[in-house]
Motif scaffolding. Structure first.
Motif, short mmCIF file in Angstrom:
data_model
loop_
_atom_site.label_atom_id
_atom_site.label_comp_id
_atom_site.label_asym_id
_atom_site.label_seq_id
_atom_site.Cartn_x
_atom_site.Cartn_y
_atom_site.Cartn_z
N TYR B 176 0.83 -1.21 0.00
CA TYR B 176 0.00 0.00 0.00
C TYR B 176 0.85 1.25 0.00
N LEU B 177 2.05 1.16 0.54
CA LEU B 177 2.98 2.28 0.37
C LEU B 177 3.28 2.48 -1.11
N ALA B 178 3.47 1.37 -1.83
CA ALA B 178 3.76 1.48 -3.27
C ALA B 178 2.59 2.11 -4.02
N ILE B 179 1.36 1.67 -3.68
CA ILE B 179 0.18 2.23 -4.35
C ILE B 179 0.06 3.73 -4.07
N ILE B 180 0.21 4.09 -2.80
CA ILE B 180 0.07 5.50 -2.45
C ILE B 180 1.21 6.32 -3.05
N PHE B 181 2.40 5.75 -3.04
CA PHE B 181 3.52 6.48 -3.64
C PHE B 181 3.30 6.67 -5.14
N ASP B 182 2.70 5.68 -5.79
CA ASP B 182 2.33 5.85 -7.20
C ASP B 182 1.38 7.04 -7.36
N GLY B 183 0.52 7.23 -6.40
CA GLY B 183 -0.38 8.38 -6.44
C GLY B 183 0.34 9.70 -6.29
N LEU B 184 1.54 9.65 -5.71
CA LEU B 184 2.33 10.87 -5.53
C LEU B 184 3.22 11.18 -6.74
#
Lengths: 200, 200
Positions: B176-184
């Motif tokens: 989920y860090l990866a998903i959220i970081f993709d959002g950034l």
DNA sequence: CGTTAAAATGACCAGTCGGTCAAGTTAAGT
DNA sequence: ACTTAACTTGACCGACTGGTCATTTTAACG
């Protein structure tokens, strides 16, 4: 509203619903340590009445959580028939986030996580969300490596992010929903470092 | 570790640190309602000793939170000098998430949010994170409409997402860090519906 | 050693909690 | 209107809480 198990006398039914409503408000304001006495006072009944409807505080929490999840499930079911699957998923996350913002009951969820009734409704909601996600993925609105369980877990994240920023405008959480939803889109997706979790 | 205000006798210093360590463990396991008696027992001292070092439970919480934030600040400072700014930001979020996963103290943060000491350290950490974000943005690693405050608020989100999924592997939160970081990231960014909040 | 101030101790306090129950009240069927 | 079972009430209980303090222990120094 949760159904009373047997046929209740009219005053009993009225009090039961007052207690449920008062409990929801009181838990949302005071957290899980809201006292049964305060809930009773708020409902305008004596403490004994609360315990005559819900044998333990735990049971009261379960009833509140079950109500909350059932309402969300209705929303998910309705949006399962919406024309644009990507927009439907985003709207579900928007409605769910807004409910969560109005009344934070997540701590109640973990408190009642092992209850059979709650588990059943939660699984059922999970299935509806998964259906929304599958449709959105098929429609190209979200990346192919994201599952229903992923989105189910992410529901509360945008509101949680903003929760400890006291001066913030009420709808600031929409900003973080947008950021996280961007992370769910196909464009610019990077490989995910861990596989999606199974459900149960 | 937080500095003892005056020169302490050797046994007093030892006990003070034992109490702090026990409090951190006990709070992480039991939540904010962990009792001072339990903390004392875990530290191997009497309850009175705890209160001789920290006048109230509140004061003890502040000390634990201040320690926690100070450790995070050290990490942020170190990464401020790292060569790749995008990787540095991602590593900060990884380290911070991992600390959060080991010991969830967020509820202590909100309990001590109004304390002057905590506010000072928190603001200082916020400044360091903002520096990381500014460098990452300048390096093209994250989108231009995301601020230091945004990332500061998002720190705990990936771990929070996974918190109520009992059977999950310990490092699932990295997904989920990866998903959220993709959002950034800049790629595929959609316009954000609300302006970034100011940091008072 | 002996002295002493600093620190540790744990019984104790007042307040609150979830939960109980005998006694009083009331809705509903006749 | 009478009866009765369903329901409500609030005083009460034991357990536990954060916090106090008179007493005892102990580190530090000559």
């Amino acid at each position: 509203m949760t159904s009373p198990a047997r046929r209740l006398r009219s005053d009993a039914l009225r009090n039961r619903e007052r207690v449920l409503a008062a409990a929801e408000d009181e838990f949302a304001e005071q957290g899980i340590d809201a006292s049964v006495s305060d809930i009773a006072r708020r409902a305008g009944v004596a403490k004994g009445t609360v315990f005559s409807h819900f044998a333990t505080k735990e049971e009261l929490i379960v009833a509140v959580v079950a109500n909350h999840l059932a309402e969300l499930k209705e929303v998910a079911e309705r949006l399962g028939k919406a024309p644009d699957p990507g927009a439907a998923l985003l709207e579900f996350l928007t409605v769910a986030g807004d409910r969560r913002r109005q009344r934070d009951l997540t701590f109640l969820m973990s408190a009642s996580a092992d209850d059979a009734t709650v588990t059943e409704i939660r699984n059922s909601l999970h299935a509806d969300v998964s259906a929304l996600v599958d449709r959105a993925r098929a429609g190209g609105a979200i990346r192919h490596d994201v599952t229903g369980t992923d989105v189910f877990l992410l529901i509360c994240a945008p509101v949680h992010v903003v929760e400890n920023l006291p001066g913030a405008p009420a709808d600031l959480w929409l900003r973080y929903l947008a950021i996280i939803f961007d992370g769910l889109r196909p464009a610019g997706a990077s490989p995910l470092p861990r596989p999606a979790p199974d459900w149960t």
